[in-house]
Design a protein around this motif. Sequence first.
Motif, PDB file in Angstrom:
ATOM      1  N   GLU A  15      26.103-116.160 -23.793  1.00 39.65           N
ATOM      2  CA  GLU A  15      27.504-116.110 -23.344  1.00 39.65           C
ATOM      3  C   GLU A  15      28.425-115.946 -24.555  1.00 39.65           C
ATOM      4  O   GLU A  15      29.092-116.899 -24.970  1.00 39.65           O
ATOM      5  N   LEU A  29      33.034-123.136 -26.790  1.00 39.27           N
ATOM      6  CA  LEU A  29      34.246-123.281 -25.967  1.00 39.27           C
ATOM      7  C   LEU A  29      33.954-123.859 -24.585  1.00 39.27           C
ATOM      8  O   LEU A  29      32.847-123.751 -24.073  1.00 39.27           O
ATOM      9  N   ARG A  30      35.004-124.453 -24.002  1.00 39.50           N
ATOM     10  CA  ARG A  30      34.891-125.014 -22.648  1.00 39.50           C
ATOM     11  C   ARG A  30      34.871-123.901 -21.609  1.00 39.50           C
ATOM     12  O   ARG A  30      34.265-124.039 -20.551  1.00 39.50           O
ATOM     13  N   PRO A  67      35.268-119.318 -21.148  1.00 34.05           N
ATOM     14  CA  PRO A  67      35.198-118.055 -21.897  1.00 34.05           C
ATOM     15  C   PRO A  67      36.586-117.549 -22.290  1.00 34.05           C
ATOM     16  O   PRO A  67      37.535-117.704 -21.531  1.00 34.05           O
ATOM     17  N   LYS A 101      31.937-117.504 -25.106  1.00 29.98           N
ATOM     18  CA  LYS A 101      32.136-118.956 -25.228  1.00 29.98           C
ATOM     19  C   LYS A 101      31.695-119.494 -26.590  1.00 29.98           C
ATOM     20  O   LYS A 101      31.636-120.703 -26.791  1.00 29.98           O
TER      21      LYS A 101
END
Length: 258
Positions: free
Chosen positions: A162, A240-241, A243, A165
């Motif tokens: 991902e 990151l929390r 994207p 993120k």
Amino acid sequence: MACDPSQHADLAAVVMQEGLAHVCLVTSSMTIIRAKIDVNIPRKRKGMCAQHDKGLERFFDSVYQAVNRHVNFDIVKCVLIASPGFVKDQFYEYMLQQAVKTDNKIILENKGLFVLVHSSSGFKHSLKEVLADPAIANKLADTKAAGEVKCLEQFYTMLMNEPNKAFYGVKHVLKANEAQAIDTLLISDKLFRCNDIAKRKCFVELVDNVRESGGEVKMFSSLHPSGEQLDQLSGLAALLRFPMEELDEEENDSSDDE
């Protein structure tokens, strides 16, 4: 909190021999004895084995209680158990059995932090010779940095699966911080030693902001391989929390301009 050594002592040690144990907290500048356990154990003579075993169990129980009371596993990253002979092994076995019996999740979850080593006696001065051993020093470095190594692995996995993120580099991490998107910040201690005072202030502010917004901060030592790896990624990275595709697009735009 700054004056209390137990708030930043990330190494604990149990130096022991039969009937005597010292539970210590070790900082970079001092060793503090948190508990001294002195229990009279009957000698192992013919027909007195049961008394010896009872005395040993009583002793181990006192040490186990002292470890529970004085070792804060939120701060401590490694616990040395040092003794001559097999006392350390017997105690470690006893501690795990008791933890299972009493459902002590803290001990069971952190059993990987315990390192068993040889010492000449159960007195505090024996700790000096244990810490001076280069093999032990390397083992401690790996144990202390275990959480950071795991975090770096998570970062690389996230970067592959991902990429929206996981970001690295000062520009992107600061942008993510402005959006309060940082769940875990990975930062190298090298950045706090740079000559530019304005930059140092910026990194201190970043760490404070991430903590205030409920994020976690992982500090990497540039002396450990995991820290060296992070330094190759500019010394700054973030998971990151949610994207942030705009950061990825921004990166592509800037590379097109170049």
